[in-house]
Design an enzyme around this catalytic site. Sequence first.
Site, PDB file in Angstrom:
ATOM      1  N   ASN B  42     -51.106 -33.905 -56.516  1.00 49.49           N
ATOM      2  CA  ASN B  42     -49.842 -33.425 -55.942  1.00 49.49           C
ATOM      3  C   ASN B  42     -49.695 -33.787 -54.466  1.00 49.49           C
ATOM      4  O   ASN B  42     -48.590 -33.933 -53.978  1.00 49.49           O
ATOM      5  CB  ASN B  42     -49.593 -31.934 -56.211  1.00 49.49           C
ATOM      6  N   CYS B  43     -50.828 -33.955 -53.758  1.00 58.12           N
ATOM      7  CA  CYS B  43     -50.728 -34.368 -52.357  1.00 58.12           C
ATOM      8  C   CYS B  43     -50.196 -35.792 -52.221  1.00 58.12           C
ATOM      9  O   CYS B  43     -49.813 -36.209 -51.125  1.00 58.12           O
ATOM     10  CB  CYS B  43     -52.083 -34.289 -51.668  1.00 58.12           C
ATOM     11  N   GLY B 302     -56.544 -20.609 -55.743  1.00 59.00           N
ATOM     12  CA  GLY B 302     -55.538 -21.580 -55.327  1.00 59.00           C
ATOM     13  C   GLY B 302     -54.413 -20.980 -54.502  1.00 59.00           C
ATOM     14  O   GLY B 302     -54.573 -19.957 -53.841  1.00 59.00           O
TER      15      GLY B 302
END
Lengths: 569, 569
Positions: B42-43, B302
């Site tokens: 996702n980064c 998370g």
Amino acid sequence: MTKIVIVGGVAGGASAAARARRMSETAQIIMLERGEFVSFANCGLPYHIGGDITSRSALLLQTPESFKKRFNVDVRVFNEVVSVDAAKKTLQIKNLLTDESYEESYDKLLLSPGASPVKPPISGINNPHVFTLRNVADMDAIIAALIAQKPQHATVVGGGFIGLEMVEALHQRGIRTSLLELSPQVMAPVDPEMANILHRELLNKGVDLRLNTGLTAVDSCDALPAEPEATGAYDQPTAHQPTLKLSLSSGQSLTTDMVIMAVGVKPETMLASSAGVALGERGGIKVDSRMCTSDPDIYAVGDAVETPEFVTGAAALVPLAGPANRQGRIAADNMLGLDKHYSRTQGTAICKLFDLAIASTGLNEKALKRLQQPYEKIYVHTASHAGYYPGATPVTLKLLFDPKTGQILGAQAAGMDGIDKRIDVLAVAQRAGMSVRDLQDLELTYAPPFGSARDVVNQAGMVATNVLDGDEELCHSEEVAQPSAEQLILDVRNPPELVNAGAFPQALNIPLDQLRQRLDELPKDKELLVACQVGLRGHVAYRMLCQHGFKARNLTGGFKTFQMVMAKF
Amino acid sequence: MTKIVIVGGVAGGASAAARARRMSETAQIIMLERGEFVSFANCGLPYHIGGDITSRSALLLQTPESFKKRFNVDVRVFNEVVSVDAAKKTLQIKNLLTDESYEESYDKLLLSPGASPVKPPISGINNPHVFTLRNVADMDAIIAALIAQKPQHATVVGGGFIGLEMVEALHQRGIRTSLLELSPQVMAPVDPEMANILHRELLNKGVDLRLNTGLTAVDSCDALPAEPEATGAYDQPTAHQPTLKLSLSSGQSLTTDMVIMAVGVKPETMLASSAGVALGERGGIKVDSRMCTSDPDIYAVGDAVETPEFVTGAAALVPLAGPANRQGRIAADNMLGLDKHYSRTQGTAICKLFDLAIASTGLNEKALKRLQQPYEKIYVHTASHAGYYPGATPVTLKLLFDPKTGQILGAQAAGMDGIDKRIDVLAVAQRAGMSVRDLQDLELTYAPPFGSARDVVNQAGMVATNVLDGDEELCHSEEVAQPSAEQLILDVRNPPELVNAGAFPQALNIPLDQLRQRLDELPKDKELLVACQVGLRGHVAYRMLCQHGFKARNLTGGFKTFQMVMAKF
């Protein structure tokens, strides 16, 4: 008013002078330098020779005049201290320009004489085509020779920092270069398998690398050219004739045009001896943590002194710029009556070689073996930053730690990018007394262009913690190279990898993703030496196998480390 | 046999699944993911939009199939958990493809639902030209709109990590971009004067930066074009018509073609609430150091959880990939009966913005003020590596520390190179409990291409230690901006620097190298606020002055920091 005399005007001496003035406006500060320059960038010399640093004056950080103006320091270049009378607290000084001698008294004396290049007693070593590189004058002489004599071939003797930097500098100038190294590896601070990464880089760049090879004699070349009347080639320019003939310890000989001797440095202790201060076991000036010698009014700093090695506390010679600067600062404070202390030296260092960097901190495996200190070692190979972001390059990290306590003993890393960062992080962790367990939890900067959510260092901490916790038993490349009859190498890579990257001499290949279904193909009576490319899949396989009742160990660093260990140069 | 159910298949969830399998071959492991993908990068999403990462598939790190093969994990994508019955230890799950619902039991449940983009209740926020970016589907939608609608102008709302990365991505695709930020600065983790470095970079790249500006309404654009019969320009293509009209909190309006909402994320706590587990004061799921919620069989990791901030221990939401990964690993161990603990979170982070990087760790000054915690701050500006070696660029470092104990409270850095390294080093030092005094002695890698004999971090340690020891009294730019009648600004730079870099509004200029001779020009009855370009010469002047009986303080970071503090955007 304290009268401080500083002998030597480069890193340690110059730092001490500036700091002393900041701490005391009233002190009298004299800095004596036998050379022409003070505070020059000696780490930059090879890069000016190679052409990276184009301006010579960029290397001259301060002048006697600038030092005088800013710090009111009486800087005397070309002034050599000949002897010290510690009882009378005086120095005999010779002005090298006028040949006059004079005496100077001191309240506090700081010796920052540095270390001089070792010139072994080799026949012909004083040949004018043989150079060393310590200061600006040496650099000028090498550049003058490069311009005047247009050497086509050069030979660097010694594969340490300066030797490697000079190989690169000469290569950059288009000069074919041989590198002679007496030991089996270049770059002594790292271990042989890490040095093999450099060996490969040197060969890739076309350097004639000769390990296990010393220089035994230098002779002027008497090879005379064949004259045109013999060859009939009247219209050809006369072929270039090499200048020197080198005799090598291998029995071979080598013709070359110039030699750079870079076989190491030895501390300059002549003045310390003249002053009667104690030397240490490694031949450097002995100092306490205040940088004070055995004479309470004589201090010493830099490449000439011994400092305690970080892990063992044993006396060590660490000729590096960073420690010299910090020692100069500490000595200045203490000469002015403060009580500052220098801590142990890890010897953190880095070297650029062409496209590679290699760095280390703490003790290496060779030293740990020599010291008979228990250690474990792991290797991690991963990407310099997130693999899916462009420009990621491989990083190889070796971590040495105490198998009982997890104490960080040393670390080495090599690669094209991010090597400085990883060794910096590990150097701080070691200095802080962190255990390898703590490395798992380090919160390091992460965005795809800069790192990974699990950085190399985190990964190394996880692997080491698995070892400490008994969640992983390692095996090493040396064992995999010679498995016993009771051992079987299990290679869990995918078949194309064996073709592309290379295969172990004899191994059973079951890809990790098939292993759970194919466990019945494995012998229960043998120890399985599990291996993959870098050690990650091997760990997954190892965990699976030992839970299914197999006897197994995982090859740390996988095939990639195996190749590094087995490479021959 | 433990049955582990994991909700959420990205960073924390995927790490936990893999670790759980490595620790237990017998556990039953089910991973439920409401989206299409597990374990995606996702980064990396903004970098694929911007074109740096060319291959979409590079972002898809694992598939359900690869997870099954390697880790024997039952991965169910498009499976949304609707509710948790913690008493019965069951989940209600909906298969989003078939619309069927079913129940699944668990022994241990791990919630890794992440955080969702905040969508403020703004009129028109659901306009199809308004996007958020959280997952692959969001990225695909943005790219599809870029291709189909060929926007000429985009508006990013929110100047955090994702907002800044999206500004760069859109700019790289040649789209003119406005950035709206409700607060006076972008990049909340750093302080305003550090953010000003980013503000300047944004303006330099032509981004329409609007600070202190919120979005209040989104309307479809009703602007109709002037027809050719009115303009007479029959041969011109019809001008591009903007798609949206944005109303801004400033009262202004803005026409644009697409909007990216990136105003932050909020933890997804719906399932946790349904399970009846406690939430924390910041609105995230409350966990102990074992990552266990208030229900002993439910764990959470998370972006959805609160963890203790490093310095204060206060609950914090830290939506970062590194912590999520480590938490997943710890939760897996603990669900299998081990006893592993997560330590406090420093929130170390970095962001690339065009040619710059900016990074931080620990607390910033804004937080310290809010907490009324005593602190001192220093600024160091120096080169990324030895100035005489080519390619050195400026590094700006801000260090916050406890003025009594020297504890490192936080650090921020910005520049073009070596920013990650410096904040990594400081993050390790802070985590290890080192004081700013220890920073002086850090042995970091040094060779001219990589650093300096005195690295930025060493320098910061020296400055901070001078402050702790009373060897330097600092003043700050805020004071220099408004000197009292009893104060005089003494600028010790050389006159050309005042012309080139800029001058203080009212200051006496005496160059440092003349100061010792011109002390009689200085008033003894005023406090001298000494300043130079970066603070180094100011320190030398300060030491001189206070030893000569003047009352003085040195401006930390010099004129360069003054400019950062005073800049208005």
